[in-house]
Design a protein around this motif. Structure first.
Motif, mmCIF file in Angstrom:
data_model
loop_
_atom_site.group_PDB
_atom_site.id
_atom_site.type_symbol
_atom_site.label_atom_id
_atom_site.label_comp_id
_atom_site.label_asym_id
_atom_site.label_seq_id
_atom_site.Cartn_x
_atom_site.Cartn_y
_atom_site.Cartn_z
ATOM 1 N N LEU A 30 36.840 36.439 31.930
ATOM 2 C CA LEU A 30 37.913 36.883 32.828
ATOM 3 C C LEU A 30 39.233 37.046 32.078
ATOM 4 O O LEU A 30 39.994 37.982 32.337
ATOM 5 C CB LEU A 30 38.090 35.868 33.962
ATOM 6 N N TYR A 31 39.507 36.150 31.131
ATOM 7 C CA TYR A 31 40.771 36.184 30.405
ATOM 8 C C TYR A 31 40.916 37.420 29.514
ATOM 9 O O TYR A 31 42.042 37.873 29.267
ATOM 10 C CB TYR A 31 40.928 34.935 29.539
ATOM 11 N N ILE B 116 45.271 36.790 35.262
ATOM 12 C CA ILE B 116 44.382 35.698 35.661
ATOM 13 C C ILE B 116 44.756 34.421 34.924
ATOM 14 O O ILE B 116 44.792 33.331 35.504
ATOM 15 C CB ILE B 116 42.916 36.068 35.383
ATOM 16 N N ASP C 138 46.038 31.050 36.667
ATOM 17 C CA ASP C 138 45.324 29.809 36.394
ATOM 18 C C ASP C 138 46.315 28.679 36.086
ATOM 19 O O ASP C 138 46.179 27.559 36.588
ATOM 20 C CB ASP C 138 44.382 30.016 35.214
#
Length: 276
Positions: free
Chosen positions: A230-231, A240, A244
């Motif tokens: 995702l990063y 994201i 987070d």
């Protein structure tokens, strides 16, 4: 409401409902601990009373202790021997002295203290620096000319040509360093719930419920593979990552998005967390 807690056959309290919920939110009280208050017939695990949540809401359904039953003999002035047991046949609770609890089938979790935000950030930065250090031999082969790297603009053909220009022994050294770091980090995560950064900062990844070492699925798949994927997503990846961090800083449990996905917590390391 006065609430009593017990862990490892040691009783504590009384606490108010607000105090109990605060301790649940900060991880000071585990769901496997025992609790009792007026209206309960016996000690029960906190998780059973909260339905697995870190918040207890009795919904105003607490019943009061029933009044003493007066017999006909007492009404006519005759003394009646008093039983030491309650009408249900269970011994009444002595809430003024430590209780002796029967051995529970669920193990009592060790006390846990949440890791500070600064320790988590420093751990991530240290791990990132170690990762970058693996590329020093490769970069030395380019004479640390970062202009050449940026000139590729992500073009695979140009990047391949650039990599081929680096002496083979330096490329091999970079590969060996990277594989060694990956192996060390993997072993630490599986056996201790820690990366090198977390080990240095004295913090560990544990399961949300048991407060013990998290499973392979939680640590590797959910926290590492999915989170990393995702990063690195174009455009949205940095957003994201930022979200987070913000989520971790604004909630009392200091749990980030990937903590919630993996059902884990990051806490101060304690040897008891490694016990099975």
């Amino acid at each position: 409401m006065q609430i009593y807690l017990a862990r490892n056959q040691v009783q504590a309290g009384p606490y108010t409902l607000t105090e109990l919920n605060n301790m649940l939110a900060t991880g000071q009280v585990d769901l496997s601990d025992l609790m009792w208050h007026a209206g309960m017939e016996q000690w029960q695990q906190v998780g059973e009373m909260t339905q697995g949540k870190n918040h207890y809401n009795p919904n105003g359904s607490i019943s009061s202790v029933p009044p003493k039953r007066v017999s006909v003999a007492e009404l006519y002035g005759k003394k009646e021997s008093h039983s030491t047991t309650s009408p249900s046949g269970n011994k009444p609770f002595n809430i003024n002295k430590p209780v002796s609890l029967k051995k529970q089938t669920a193990s009592m979790a060790a006390p846990t203290q949440l890791a500070s935000i600064s320790s988590r950030v420093f751990a991530v930065l240290l791990d990132a620096l170690l990762f970058l250090a693996c590329y020093l031999p490769f970069l030395s082969g380019l004479n640390y000319d970062f202009a050449k790297i940026t000139a590729t603009n992500g073009d695979m053909e140009k990047m391949t040509q650039l990599a081929q220009s680096v002496p083979e022994h330096l490329s091999s050294m970079t590969s060996i360093m990277f594989l060694a770091l990956f192996a060390i980090q993997l072993i630490l995560l599986l056996r201790r719930g820690q990366t090198i950064g977390k080990l240095v900062n004295g913090i560990r990844i544990v399961d949300e419920q048991s407060k013990k070492l998290a499973s392979v699925t939680q640590v590797i798949l959910m926290r590492s593979v999915i989170t990393s994927a995702l990063y690195i997503l174009p455009m949205v990846g940095p957003m994201i990552l930022l979200a987070d961090f913000v989520v971790m800083t604004i909630n009392k449990e200091r749990r980030s998005i990937h903590d919630r996905i993996a059902k884990t917590r990051v806490v101060k390391a304690d040897p008891k967390q490694l016990e099975k």
